[in-house]
Design a protein around this motif. Structure first.
Motif, mmCIF file in Angstrom:
data_model
loop_
_atom_site.group_PDB
_atom_site.id
_atom_site.type_symbol
_atom_site.label_atom_id
_atom_site.label_comp_id
_atom_site.label_asym_id
_atom_site.label_seq_id
_atom_site.Cartn_x
_atom_site.Cartn_y
_atom_site.Cartn_z
ATOM 1 N N ASP A 202 0.846 -1.193 0.000
ATOM 2 C CA ASP A 202 0.000 0.000 0.000
ATOM 3 C C ASP A 202 0.882 1.244 0.000
ATOM 4 O O ASP A 202 1.810 1.351 0.815
ATOM 5 N N VAL A 203 0.587 2.174 -0.863
ATOM 6 C CA VAL A 203 1.305 3.444 -0.878
ATOM 7 C C VAL A 203 1.012 4.189 0.419
ATOM 8 O O VAL A 203 -0.130 4.300 0.851
ATOM 9 N N GLY A 204 2.074 4.653 1.077
ATOM 10 C CA GLY A 204 1.890 5.407 2.316
ATOM 11 C C GLY A 204 1.929 4.564 3.573
ATOM 12 O O GLY A 204 1.780 5.087 4.674
ATOM 13 N N VAL A 205 2.137 3.254 3.427
ATOM 14 C CA VAL A 205 2.163 2.358 4.590
ATOM 15 C C VAL A 205 3.477 1.594 4.617
ATOM 16 O O VAL A 205 3.897 1.004 3.622
ATOM 17 N N LYS A 206 4.135 1.618 5.768
ATOM 18 C CA LYS A 206 5.360 0.852 5.976
ATOM 19 C C LYS A 206 5.162 -0.135 7.113
ATOM 20 O O LYS A 206 4.296 0.053 7.974
ATOM 21 N N CYS A 207 5.989 -1.160 7.119
ATOM 22 C CA CYS A 207 5.861 -2.196 8.142
ATOM 23 C C CYS A 207 7.225 -2.846 8.361
ATOM 24 O O CYS A 207 8.030 -2.943 7.430
ATOM 25 N N VAL A 208 7.472 -3.283 9.579
ATOM 26 C CA VAL A 208 8.677 -4.032 9.903
ATOM 27 C C VAL A 208 8.248 -5.286 10.663
ATOM 28 O O VAL A 208 7.388 -5.227 11.536
ATOM 29 N N GLY A 209 8.811 -6.437 10.291
ATOM 30 C CA GLY A 209 8.408 -7.694 10.910
ATOM 31 C C GLY A 209 9.588 -8.582 11.244
ATOM 32 O O GLY A 209 10.661 -8.477 10.629
ATOM 33 N N ALA A 210 9.396 -9.465 12.218
ATOM 34 C CA ALA A 210 10.414 -10.422 12.628
ATOM 35 C C ALA A 210 9.752 -11.784 12.854
ATOM 36 O O ALA A 210 8.563 -11.850 13.179
ATOM 37 N N PRO A 211 10.498 -12.877 12.689
ATOM 38 C CA PRO A 211 9.905 -14.217 12.775
ATOM 39 C C PRO A 211 9.623 -14.671 14.200
ATOM 40 O O PRO A 211 10.289 -14.239 15.148
ATOM 41 N N ILE A 212 8.646 -15.545 14.326
ATOM 42 C CA ILE A 212 8.322 -16.199 15.593
ATOM 43 C C ILE A 212 8.625 -17.684 15.432
ATOM 44 O O ILE A 212 8.166 -18.318 14.479
ATOM 45 N N ARG A 213 9.400 -18.240 16.346
ATOM 46 C CA ARG A 213 9.757 -19.664 16.307
ATOM 47 C C ARG A 213 9.182 -20.392 17.517
ATOM 48 O O ARG A 213 8.960 -19.781 18.563
ATOM 49 N N ASP A 214 8.971 -21.704 17.358
ATOM 50 C CA ASP A 214 8.500 -22.499 18.491
ATOM 51 C C ASP A 214 9.647 -23.338 19.044
ATOM 52 O O ASP A 214 10.812 -23.150 18.666
ATOM 53 N N TYR A 215 9.319 -24.272 19.923
ATOM 54 C CA TYR A 215 10.348 -25.059 20.604
ATOM 55 C C TYR A 215 11.140 -25.954 19.657
ATOM 56 O O TYR A 215 12.229 -26.419 19.987
ATOM 57 N N THR A 216 10.603 -26.208 18.464
ATOM 58 C CA THR A 216 11.319 -27.018 17.479
ATOM 59 C C THR A 216 12.252 -26.164 16.619
ATOM 60 O O THR A 216 12.881 -26.679 15.709
ATOM 61 N N ARG A 218 11.289 -24.065 14.517
ATOM 62 C CA ARG A 218 10.614 -23.798 13.245
ATOM 63 C C ARG A 218 9.897 -22.457 13.308
ATOM 64 O O ARG A 218 9.320 -22.095 14.327
ATOM 65 N N ILE A 219 9.891 -21.733 12.196
ATOM 66 C CA ILE A 219 9.170 -20.469 12.128
ATOM 67 C C ILE A 219 7.688 -20.754 11.953
ATOM 68 O O ILE A 219 7.285 -21.438 11.012
ATOM 69 N N ILE A 220 6.867 -20.251 12.868
ATOM 70 C CA ILE A 220 5.432 -20.526 12.823
ATOM 71 C C ILE A 220 4.609 -19.254 12.621
ATOM 72 O O ILE A 220 3.379 -19.316 12.540
ATOM 73 N N GLY A 221 5.272 -18.112 12.548
ATOM 74 C CA GLY A 221 4.529 -16.868 12.378
ATOM 75 C C GLY A 221 5.473 -15.683 12.380
ATOM 76 O O GLY A 221 6.702 -15.831 12.298
ATOM 77 N N ALA A 222 4.883 -14.508 12.480
ATOM 78 C CA ALA A 222 5.686 -13.282 12.503
ATOM 79 C C ALA A 222 4.966 -12.221 13.321
ATOM 80 O O ALA A 222 3.735 -12.204 13.404
ATOM 81 N N VAL A 223 5.736 -11.353 13.929
ATOM 82 C CA VAL A 223 5.194 -10.193 14.634
ATOM 83 C C VAL A 223 5.624 -8.967 13.842
ATOM 84 O O VAL A 223 6.741 -8.910 13.315
ATOM 85 N N SER A 224 4.736 -7.987 13.730
ATOM 86 C CA SER A 224 5.064 -6.819 12.917
ATOM 87 C C SER A 224 4.495 -5.539 13.503
ATOM 88 O O SER A 224 3.537 -5.563 14.287
ATOM 89 N N ILE A 225 5.107 -4.440 13.112
ATOM 90 C CA ILE A 225 4.641 -3.099 13.474
ATOM 91 C C ILE A 225 4.349 -2.375 12.169
ATOM 92 O O ILE A 225 5.180 -2.366 11.257
#
Length: 260
Positions: A202-216, A218-225
């Motif tokens: 989207d024009v005018g929208v920025k975002c930064v994200g990092a991965p979420i891992r579980d006990y294995t 493995r990446i199971i998701g992401a958190v973002s601002i």
């Protein structure tokens, strides 16, 4: 027009299929067509058609020795997905709220599904100018921070199978649609541990994200601002938002049993 009750929209065949799956519980691990027919009060031909459909999608499998049927691996995958997602939401919510208190921007948790990300939860900023919440929305992974940070850790083979076979759609002038350019950026993401959406969806929208891992691990998701580009300056991203999202991803991952 009078509003119909949801019960009026029920598809009988789907209801029968779910009834069939629910017969496998407690100590009941295998059932034959005759027994299922009695339990469901359906003709054997109807039961066989239901079994054939469910078997084709791996929700049911047949024991070749006894010729009876049992639950397939797909049901296990669904159950595990539910457990992981509920655990993810429960553990991430306090961290999202903490993030908003720290930076007063909208925060999300998202998961990867096929070629898209799906936002599972959001905590909004109280600022007047903000990003419209997109919980439940399916957005292309290759031009979102939460998506790029999850596909960045795929192998070359996985990425080749993952990326859309057709040309990647350009949503804004900043959308990366060249595969080689995207792979180069994803390699950078994997090295630094975070991704940025620089007005790529989207024009005018920025975002930064990092991965979420579980006990294995493995990446199971992401958190973002996410927020308006006018507030997401390069300086603010570098000094405030990137460190915050990395800390949030580490906190949520730790709660899910991940240790470096």
């Amino acid at each position: 027009m009078a509003k119909k009750e949801k019960s009026e929209y029920i598809i009988q065949a789907v209801s029968h299929a779910l009834d069939l799956l629910e017969q496998f519980h407690d100590d009941v691990d295998e059932l034959g067509v005759t027994e299922l027919s009695k339990r469901l009060k359906l003709h054997k031909n109807n039961v066989f058609r239901l079994l054939a459909t469910l078997e084709s999608r791996n929700y049911i499998e047949q024991n070749k020795v006894t010729e009876n049927y049992r639950l397939g691996l797909k049901t296990l995958e669904l159950g595990q997905t539910f457990i992981k997602q509920m655990g993810l939401l429960r553990q991430s919510r306090p961290v999202l709220e903490w993030l908003v208190r720290e930076c007063n921007e909208t925060t999300y948790v998202a998961i990867l599904k096929e070629f898209h990300i799906i936002y599972l939860d959001v905590v909004e900023t109280d600022l007047t100018v903000r990003v419209v919440p997109r919980v439940g929305a399916r957005l292309p992974a290759y031009c979102t921070a939460a998506g790029k940070v999850q596909i960045a850790y795929m192998t070359d083979e996985e990425l080749a199978n993952y990326l859309p076979s057709k040309e990647m759609k350009r949503y804004t002038p900043n959308t990366i649609t060249d595969r080689d350019e995207l792979k180069k950026y994803l390699a950078q993401v994997a090295q630094q541990g975070y991704a940025i959406d620089n007005e790529e969806l989207d024009v005018g929208v920025k975002c930064v994200g990092a991965p979420i891992r579980d006990y294995t691990r493995r990446i199971i998701g992401a958190v973002s601002i996410s927020g308006p580009s006018m507030r997401f300056t390069d300086e603010r991203l570098e000094k405030e938002l990137i460190p915050l999202v990395l800390k949030a991803s580490e906190e949520i991952s730790s709660k899910l049993g991940y240790h470096k």
